[in-house]
Design a protein around this motif. Structure first.
Motif, PDB file in Angstrom:
ATOM      1  N   HIS A 184       7.138  -5.587  11.557  1.00  0.00           N
ATOM      2  CA  HIS A 184       6.948  -5.100  10.177  1.00  0.00           C
ATOM      3  C   HIS A 184       8.292  -5.118   9.472  1.00  0.00           C
ATOM      4  CE1 HIS A 184       5.427  -1.545   7.455  1.00  0.00           C
ATOM      5  NE2 HIS A 184       5.684  -2.647   6.772  1.00  0.00           N
ATOM      6  N   LEU A 202      10.548  -4.532   5.928  1.00  0.00           N
ATOM      7  CA  LEU A 202      10.679  -3.963   4.586  1.00  0.00           C
ATOM      8  C   LEU A 202      11.714  -4.787   3.830  1.00  0.00           C
ATOM      9  CD1 LEU A 202      10.443  -1.783   2.348  1.00  0.00           C
ATOM     10  CD2 LEU A 202      12.215  -0.512   3.539  1.00  0.00           C
ATOM     11  N   ARG A 258       3.308  -7.111   8.974  1.00  0.00           N
ATOM     12  CA  ARG A 258       3.273  -6.550   7.620  1.00  0.00           C
ATOM     13  C   ARG A 258       4.586  -6.850   6.892  1.00  0.00           C
ATOM     14  NH1 ARG A 258       2.251  -0.382   8.182  1.00  0.00           N
ATOM     15  NH2 ARG A 258       2.387  -0.520   5.906  1.00  0.00           N
ATOM     16  N   THR A 318       6.370  -5.374   3.579  1.00  0.00           N
ATOM     17  CA  THR A 318       6.387  -4.371   2.519  1.00  0.00           C
ATOM     18  C   THR A 318       7.579  -4.635   1.609  1.00  0.00           C
ATOM     19  OG1 THR A 318       5.365  -2.704   3.952  1.00  0.00           O
ATOM     20  CG2 THR A 318       6.522  -1.900   1.993  1.00  0.00           C
ATOM     21  N   GLU A 323       2.504  -6.148   0.860  1.00  0.00           N
ATOM     22  CA  GLU A 323       2.258  -4.941   0.067  1.00  0.00           C
ATOM     23  C   GLU A 323       3.456  -4.733  -0.860  1.00  0.00           C
ATOM     24  OE1 GLU A 323       1.642  -0.093   0.633  1.00  0.00           O
ATOM     25  OE2 GLU A 323       2.556  -1.296   2.242  1.00  0.00           O
ATOM     26  N   VAL A 328       5.325  -2.129  -3.279  1.00  0.00           N
ATOM     27  CA  VAL A 328       5.441  -0.694  -3.569  1.00  0.00           C
ATOM     28  C   VAL A 328       6.396  -0.533  -4.751  1.00  0.00           C
ATOM     29  CG1 VAL A 328       6.141   1.559  -2.697  1.00  0.00           C
ATOM     30  CG2 VAL A 328       5.062  -0.107  -1.153  1.00  0.00           C
TER      31      VAL A 328
END
Length: 237
Positions: A78, A80, A101, A103, A134, A136
């Protein structure tokens, strides 16, 4: 005597808005798109090699950290990505099957809009449609301080570097307290990767003092001037 061809084309402002942290503008200059914040040039669509290298260096450091412990590469890490920018880092991560994922934390609503239905959509539409992605809308410093989520890698590109922040509030991200927050949201042997427009030996020292291991700086050659760099550190575990 200069000819008309010697005179640079005047940038065309495509959109200008007052955001939560001041004015942000999207300009077209020749064939390039540029993001300007409070009159400060942030980035453009001219290259993207260092933004892509930010993602690749983080993944390579993550695999190396696992290998040092005799572990296989972790499946579906994952990541970020701090700062959507013109979308180079996101598009590159989404183009790699290794990432799980993805983000992306972006604090400027205008930048998100320019990607979702504006001039920057051509660079990121496929990545935004990826089910792993995703977006944010949040300030990265606040998000890292408050989130309960954890990550295998943090790829941060919200400033021109630890020594040249876009807003004063971002200074805290590169401080011992900010780096402690980064370490908190990283999983064991997770990687912190920070893009910078120039090397920062001071920041390397701060990373080590904050407990990060295998700290190093990777240079990314550019067409002119000082190389861009990616600062890397691994959370113990």
């Amino acid at each position: 005597m200069p000819t008309p061809y010697d005179i640079p084309e005047v940038p065309e402002v495509l959109d200008r808005r007052e955001g939560p942290y001041g004015e942000v503008a999207l300009r077209r200059h020749g064939g390039l798109l540029q993001i300007i914040a409070n009159g400060c040039f942030l980035m453009d669509t001219s290259d993207g090699r260092s933004e892509r290298r930010l993602v690749d260096a983080a993944l390579a450091a993550l695999d190396a950290a696992d290998a040092r412990e005799g572990r296989d590469p972790r499946p579906g890490p994952h990541v970020l990505i701090g700062g959507l920018g013109v979308g180079f880092s996101l598009a590159h991560a989404a183009g790699q099957s290794r990432w799980g994922r993805i983000t992306v934390v972006e604090r400027e609503p205008a930048v998100i809009d320019w990607h979702r239905g504006g001039p920057l959509a051509a660079l990121s539409a496929e990545a935004l449609a990826d089910p792993r992605t995703e977006i944010v809308e949040a300030d990265l410093v606040t998000y890292v301080n408050e989130t309960s989520d954890t990550f295998d890698a943090l790829c941060l590109d919200i400033d021109n570097g630890p020594d040249w922040t876009v807003t004063e509030d971002n200074d805290g991200l590169y401080s011992p307290a900010g780096l402690a927050d980064c370490a908190r949201v990283l999983r064991p042997r997770g990687v912190l990767a920070v893009w910078s427009a120039k090397p920062s030996p001071e920041f390397e020292g701060t990373l080590r003092n904050a407990g990060f291991q295998h700290v190093r700086t990777e240079e990314v050659p550019v067409a002119r001037g000082v190389p861009d760099v990616v600062h890397l550190g691994v959370r113990p575990g």
